[in-house]
Design a protein around this motif. Structure first.
Motif, short mmCIF file in Angstrom:
data_model
loop_
_atom_site.label_atom_id
_atom_site.label_comp_id
_atom_site.label_asym_id
_atom_site.label_seq_id
_atom_site.Cartn_x
_atom_site.Cartn_y
_atom_site.Cartn_z
N ASP A 468 3.28 0.01 -13.04
CA ASP A 468 2.15 0.32 -12.16
C ASP A 468 0.82 -0.16 -12.74
O ASP A 468 -0.03 -0.68 -12.01
CB ASP A 468 2.08 1.84 -11.94
CG ASP A 468 3.24 2.36 -11.11
OD1 ASP A 468 3.92 1.53 -10.46
OD2 ASP A 468 3.48 3.59 -11.11
N GLU A 469 0.64 -0.02 -14.05
CA GLU A 469 -0.62 -0.43 -14.65
C GLU A 469 -0.84 -1.93 -14.54
O GLU A 469 -1.92 -2.38 -14.13
CB GLU A 469 -0.66 0.00 -16.12
CG GLU A 469 -1.97 -0.34 -16.82
CD GLU A 469 -2.00 0.13 -18.27
OE1 GLU A 469 -2.96 -0.21 -18.99
OE2 GLU A 469 -1.05 0.85 -18.68
N ARG A 470 0.18 -2.71 -14.87
CA ARG A 470 0.03 -4.16 -14.79
C ARG A 470 -0.11 -4.61 -13.33
O ARG A 470 -0.91 -5.51 -13.01
CB ARG A 470 1.23 -4.84 -15.43
CG ARG A 470 1.17 -6.38 -15.44
CD ARG A 470 -0.12 -6.88 -16.07
NE ARG A 470 -0.28 -6.43 -17.42
CZ ARG A 470 0.17 -7.08 -18.49
NH1 ARG A 470 0.81 -8.22 -18.32
NH2 ARG A 470 -0.02 -6.61 -19.70
N THR A 471 0.61 -3.96 -12.42
CA THR A 471 0.49 -4.30 -11.00
C THR A 471 -0.91 -4.02 -10.49
O THR A 471 -1.49 -4.82 -9.74
CB THR A 471 1.52 -3.52 -10.18
OG1 THR A 471 2.84 -3.87 -10.62
CG2 THR A 471 1.40 -3.84 -8.70
N ALA A 472 -1.49 -2.88 -10.89
CA ALA A 472 -2.85 -2.55 -10.46
C ALA A 472 -3.85 -3.58 -10.96
O ALA A 472 -4.80 -3.96 -10.24
CB ALA A 472 -3.23 -1.16 -10.97
N GLY A 476 -6.05 -5.89 -8.59
CA GLY A 476 -7.49 -5.89 -8.77
C GLY A 476 -8.07 -7.28 -8.84
O GLY A 476 -9.15 -7.56 -8.28
N ARG A 477 -7.38 -8.19 -9.54
CA ARG A 477 -7.85 -9.57 -9.59
C ARG A 477 -7.83 -10.20 -8.21
O ARG A 477 -8.66 -11.04 -7.88
CB ARG A 477 -6.98 -10.37 -10.56
CG ARG A 477 -7.22 -10.03 -12.03
CD ARG A 477 -6.65 -11.09 -12.95
NE ARG A 477 -5.20 -11.14 -12.87
CZ ARG A 477 -4.39 -10.46 -13.67
NH1 ARG A 477 -4.91 -9.64 -14.58
NH2 ARG A 477 -3.08 -10.57 -13.57
N ARG A 478 -6.88 -9.78 -7.39
CA ARG A 478 -6.77 -10.34 -6.05
C ARG A 478 -7.95 -9.93 -5.17
O ARG A 478 -8.46 -10.74 -4.39
CB ARG A 478 -5.46 -9.90 -5.40
CG ARG A 478 -5.22 -10.46 -4.02
CD ARG A 478 -3.98 -9.86 -3.38
NE ARG A 478 -2.77 -10.11 -4.17
CZ ARG A 478 -1.57 -9.61 -3.85
NH1 ARG A 478 -1.45 -8.83 -2.77
NH2 ARG A 478 -0.53 -9.88 -4.59
N VAL A 479 -8.39 -8.68 -5.29
CA VAL A 479 -9.46 -8.17 -4.42
C VAL A 479 -10.83 -8.22 -5.09
O VAL A 479 -11.85 -7.89 -4.47
CB VAL A 479 -9.15 -6.73 -3.96
CG1 VAL A 479 -7.85 -6.69 -3.20
CG2 VAL A 479 -9.11 -5.76 -5.15
N GLY A 480 -10.85 -8.61 -6.37
CA GLY A 480 -12.13 -8.71 -7.06
C GLY A 480 -12.70 -7.38 -7.48
O GLY A 480 -13.92 -7.20 -7.55
#
Length: 532
Positions: A468-472, A476-480
């Motif tokens: 979950d942490e790495r996915t978040a 986050g990088r995707r949405v800025g």
């Protein structure tokens, strides 16, 4: 008569299962009885049949240190490694070799080089002056990527040398173009498919004169049985009794199926890619098996040894192919200027129906939102393109991306499958046969998607996983910025559903600590698209 213990790594594959069956069949025939431990990543019909015949099956990864320790620490009279590929793989076996009576490592004829340093995986094929013996020079051992053209043979040689230098009795076997029931990519399907489809013609480049020696998996099994009783440090070529031409192989397979082709024998003026077969070679590649014969081994005749594989293909694959062709009711359209045509005719932009197009292969990449499916596909595309491997990439999410969502408003339309069928037909018409397909739930719908492709593709399904942490972080990088908590929670629920619902044949790959290039190399290794 005594009972001996054998461990076969990769024992449910085409080679491994042939070795297991040979040992089981030899038990009680005046020689030693064998107690056989079979290791493979997952069970299935082959594992069930081997256990029913008397073997013991263990599900596990050959590269799992604990799994190997449990299997090999008690010692064994025979160890057969059919899946080891690198120096690291070989190093895992070293602590146990002293307690093993005879070890057999499966290598490949791809290690041999000619005077110009060319090998079987080179873009320019090797030219050998005669039959290749075990003292023929090999590629330089290296720890390169074993899924790459140059890395495959180099990694095999590195593994060979490490095992042979140990001093324990290790036999290295070097086969060529292996055939037999259960082989992952059976080359004879090239002929079987055409015969079952009722095709009248087959096109053969260079008049069908190409020679690339074949090896029966059953022949490997019988040689393993012999070297088990005569342990030594050595390298042995293993191949069929005679190296047949591509034309002779096509005729042999067709005769077994009671089919006769109109053979179109092409000359040098034909386009370079037309008429190629799995056995086409610009110059003959023949393995000298004198050393193996000196042990009393009798290489099988291709015409006899190939029959079980052909029967398996007809029984196992042909009905499956027909079911898949019927599974999607909508016929693919190749474009605005190409009309749907009656069976037996081809659109003007399609490649000739009798052209030697390889069977389709597809890699389905699934996983939760934010796991990196698209990034992995992009990295794999770069890796394959750098090796000049023809392939296509399709983002499955775009096949029915509309509002209202077609899969909700009109689920009966199966729009994603219909669009995949049409797009893949276009790619096939241009000569593509490998597809990388990404979609969250593709690993759960692999059968339906493969059916939509319409030509019985060979399927590899991979579920990418991440915490979950790495996915978040990735979301986050995707949405800025910080992703919405609801999006992360939905992704977590999807991950749990995928992991529990995906069948055992789906390979799980944890990506938390892997760069995209590392994931791409793992995917390439699973598909086998880079080695010969």
């Amino acid at each position: 008569m005594s009972t001996k213990r054998a461990v076969v790594l990769g024992g449910t594959g085409g080679i491994g299962s042939a070795v297991v069956r040979e040992l089981l069949d030899s038990s009680g025939r005046g020689g030693d009885d064998w107690s056989i431990e079979v290791l493979a990543r997952r069970g299935g019909d082959v594992a069930d049949s081997l256990t029913a015949a008397g073997a013991t099956f263990t599900a596990g990864d050959r590269r799992d240190t604990q799994v190997l320790r449990d299997l090999l620490r008690p010692g064994a009279d025979l160890l057969v490694d059919t899946v080891g590929a690198t120096r690291d793989d070989a190093a895992q076996l070293l602590p146990y070799l002293g307690d093993i009576g005879s070890t057999v490592f499966l290598s490949s004829k791809a290690v041999y080089v000619d005077e110009q340093g060319r090998h079987a995986n080179s873009v320019d094929k090797p030219v050998f002056p005669g039959a290749v013996t075990e003292i023929q020079p090999t590629v330089t051992p290296a720890d390169d990527d074993p899924t790459s053209r140059d890395g495959y043979g180099a990694a095999k040689v590195a593994a060979e040398q490490l095992l042979l230098d140990h001093g324990a009795p290790v036999t290295v076997l070097r086969p060529s173009k292996v055939h037999g029931p259960g082989i992952g990519r059976p080359r004879e399907w090239f002929v079987v498919r055409r015969a079952l489809d009722g095709r009248d013609r087959v096109l053969l480049a260079d008049h069908g004169r190409g020679v690339d020696h074949t090896t029966a998996a059953s022949g490997i099994g019988s040689l393993v049985r012999l070297v088990a009783g005569a342990p030594d440090r050595r390298i042995l070529n293993v191949a069929d009794e005679t190296a047949l031409t591509a034309l002779e192989i096509v005729r042999t397979v067709a005769a077994h199926l009671d089919h006769r082709f109109d053979e179109v024998l092409l000359d040098a003026d034909a386009p370079a890619f037309v008429g190629l077969t799995p056995w086409s070679s610009p110059t003959p590649v023949v393995l000298d098996t004198t050393a193996a014969r000196a042990l009393g081994w009798e290489p099988p005749r291709y015409a006899d040894a190939v029959r079980p594989e052909l029967d398996w293909l007809v029984e196992d694959r042909a009905p499956h192919a027909r079911r898949r062709r019927r599974a999607v009711g909508v016929r693919p359209v190749l474009g605005p200027d190409v009309r749907l045509r009656p069976r037996g005719r081809r659109p003007r932009h399609a490649l000739p129906g009798d052209m030697t197009m390889p069977r389709s292969e597809v890699l389905f990449i699934g996983g939760r939102s934010g796991v990196g499916k698209s990034t992995a596909a992009d990295a794999l595309h770069e890796l394959l393109a750098a090796r000049d491997v023809r392939h296509a990439v399709i983002e499955g999410d775009t096949l029915d991306l509309a509002h209202p969502a077609p899969h909700v408003e009109h689920p009966e339309a199966r729009l994603a499958e219909r669009n995949l069928a049409a797009i893949w037909a276009n790619y096939r018409a241009l000569g593509f046969h490998r597809l990388v397909y990404t979609n969250t739930v593709s690993v759960l719908e692999a059968d339906r998607l493969a059916a939509a492709m319409g030509d019985d593709p060979a399927v590899v399904a991979v579920l990418l996983r991440a915490g979950d942490e790495r996915t978040a972080q990735r979301l986050g990088r995707r949405v800025g910025g910080a992703p919405p908590a609801t999006q992360v929670a939905h992704s977590a629920r999807t991950a749990g559903r995928l992991d529990s619902a995906a069948p055992n044949r789906v390979t799980r790959v944890d990506t938390d600590d892997l760069a995209p290039a590392d994931v791409a190399r793992r995917l390439a290794s699973l598909t086998g698209w880079l080695p010969d």
